[in-house]
Scaffold this motif. Structure first.
Motif, short mmCIF file in Angstrom:
data_model
loop_
_atom_site.label_atom_id
_atom_site.label_comp_id
_atom_site.label_asym_id
_atom_site.label_seq_id
_atom_site.Cartn_x
_atom_site.Cartn_y
_atom_site.Cartn_z
N UNK A 73 0.84 -1.19 0.00
CA UNK A 73 0.00 0.00 0.00
C UNK A 73 0.87 1.24 0.00
N UNK A 74 0.27 2.37 -0.28
CA UNK A 74 1.02 3.63 -0.27
C UNK A 74 1.57 3.94 1.12
N UNK A 75 0.81 3.60 2.16
CA UNK A 75 1.26 3.82 3.54
C UNK A 75 2.51 3.00 3.81
N UNK A 76 2.49 1.73 3.40
CA UNK A 76 3.65 0.87 3.60
C UNK A 76 4.86 1.40 2.83
N UNK A 77 4.64 1.86 1.62
CA UNK A 77 5.73 2.39 0.81
C UNK A 77 6.33 3.64 1.46
N UNK A 78 5.49 4.53 1.95
CA UNK A 78 5.99 5.75 2.60
C UNK A 78 6.74 5.42 3.89
N UNK A 79 6.21 4.48 4.68
CA UNK A 79 6.91 4.09 5.91
C UNK A 79 8.29 3.52 5.59
N UNK A 80 8.36 2.72 4.54
CA UNK A 80 9.64 2.14 4.13
C UNK A 80 10.62 3.24 3.70
#
Length: 87
Positions: A73-80
């Motif tokens: 997800x976009x949230x996971x990508x940003x956290x990474x």
């Protein structure tokens, strides 16, 4: 292309606009050096027709469908991305 000094351009501004309307470019100089250019405005591009808009959306839809599905997800990508930052 015509060259005018600042004072001459100021005194003949209406005439210069007439020349520009006819498609000519006019350069304004100060002490013999070019400082500005008056030129015709490019014609505005017409808005796309309904058929052109539909065709563009269809191309986008096909392109989107040809892409592989997202693995995160976009949230996971940003956290990474933020986790990798050396703050």
């Amino acid at each position: 292309m015509a060259n005018y000094g600042v004072a001459e351009a100021k005194n003949n501004f209406t005439h210069l606009l007439d020349r520009v309307e006819e498609g000519e470019r006019v350069v304004i100089t100060r002490h013999g050096k070019p400082v500005a250019e008056i030129r015709p405005i490019a014609p505005e591009r017409p808005l796309p027709t309904e058929a052109e808009r539909r065709a563009a959306f269809e191309r986008l839809r096909k392109m989107r469908e040809s892409l592989p599905p997202a693995t995160q997800t976009s949230v996971e990508l940003l956290r990474e991305m933020y986790d990798d930052k050396p703050w």
